[in-house]
Design a protein around this motif. Structure first.
Motif, mmCIF file in Angstrom:
data_model
loop_
_atom_site.group_PDB
_atom_site.id
_atom_site.type_symbol
_atom_site.label_atom_id
_atom_site.label_comp_id
_atom_site.label_asym_id
_atom_site.label_seq_id
_atom_site.Cartn_x
_atom_site.Cartn_y
_atom_site.Cartn_z
ATOM 1 N N LYS A 132 0.834 -1.190 0.000
ATOM 2 C CA LYS A 132 0.000 0.000 0.000
ATOM 3 C C LYS A 132 0.879 1.255 0.000
ATOM 4 O O LYS A 132 1.873 1.328 0.707
ATOM 5 C CB LYS A 132 -0.894 0.000 1.238
ATOM 6 N N GLU A 133 0.477 2.238 -0.813
ATOM 7 C CA GLU A 133 1.216 3.495 -0.865
ATOM 8 C C GLU A 133 0.994 4.281 0.431
ATOM 9 O O GLU A 133 -0.087 4.255 1.004
ATOM 10 C CB GLU A 133 0.741 4.339 -2.039
ATOM 11 N N THR A 134 2.008 5.003 0.844
ATOM 12 C CA THR A 134 1.925 5.815 2.046
ATOM 13 C C THR A 134 1.033 7.019 1.792
ATOM 14 O O THR A 134 1.114 7.647 0.740
ATOM 15 C CB THR A 134 3.329 6.302 2.460
ATOM 16 N N GLU A 135 0.190 7.331 2.760
ATOM 17 C CA GLU A 135 -0.636 8.526 2.680
ATOM 18 C C GLU A 135 -0.045 9.601 3.573
ATOM 19 O O GLU A 135 0.506 9.313 4.630
ATOM 20 C CB GLU A 135 -2.076 8.213 3.106
ATOM 21 N N TYR A 136 -0.153 10.836 3.116
ATOM 22 C CA TYR A 136 0.398 11.982 3.821
ATOM 23 C C TYR A 136 -0.698 13.006 4.062
ATOM 24 O O TYR A 136 -1.651 13.095 3.292
ATOM 25 C CB TYR A 136 1.510 12.647 2.989
ATOM 26 N N THR B 236 -5.993 13.047 4.124
ATOM 27 C CA THR B 236 -4.745 12.433 3.671
ATOM 28 C C THR B 236 -4.872 11.971 2.221
ATOM 29 O O THR B 236 -5.961 11.651 1.752
ATOM 30 C CB THR B 236 -4.344 11.214 4.538
ATOM 31 N N TYR B 237 -3.722 11.931 1.536
ATOM 32 C CA TYR B 237 -3.635 11.487 0.144
ATOM 33 C C TYR B 237 -2.304 10.775 -0.068
ATOM 34 O O TYR B 237 -1.321 11.092 0.603
ATOM 35 C CB TYR B 237 -3.631 12.689 -0.821
ATOM 36 N N THR B 238 -2.277 9.893 -1.057
ATOM 37 C CA THR B 238 -0.987 9.407 -1.537
ATOM 38 C C THR B 238 -0.444 10.505 -2.452
ATOM 39 O O THR B 238 -1.198 11.379 -2.910
ATOM 40 C CB THR B 238 -1.123 8.105 -2.350
ATOM 41 N N LYS C 234 0.605 10.229 -5.480
ATOM 42 C CA LYS C 234 0.027 10.028 -6.818
ATOM 43 C C LYS C 234 -1.408 10.571 -6.880
ATOM 44 O O LYS C 234 -1.781 11.262 -7.829
ATOM 45 C CB LYS C 234 0.058 8.539 -7.153
#
Length: 52
Positions: free
Chosen positions: A2-6, A33-35, A37
């Motif tokens: 899973k991509e990290t969300e910030y 939060t969002y990735t 991308k």
């Protein structure tokens, strides 16, 4: 994997998002939060750039 969300604040403080107008970007990125991308795709769609 899973991509990290910030958080939006963390994304807007990064170099990757420095070309976006910060006030508008903060409004467009309405989720907490969002990735990277997903945030770029959302902003590019709003600002009329080609979405990859």
């Amino acid at each position: 994997m899973k991509e990290t969300e910030y958080t939006v604040d963390a994304l807007l403080k990064s170099k990757a998002f420095s070309q976006y107008q910060q006030d508008f970007a903060r409004t467009v990125l309405s989720k907490p939060t969002y990735t990277i991308k997903a945030a770029k795709a959302t902003l590019d769609a709003f600002f009329g750039k080609d979405v990859k």
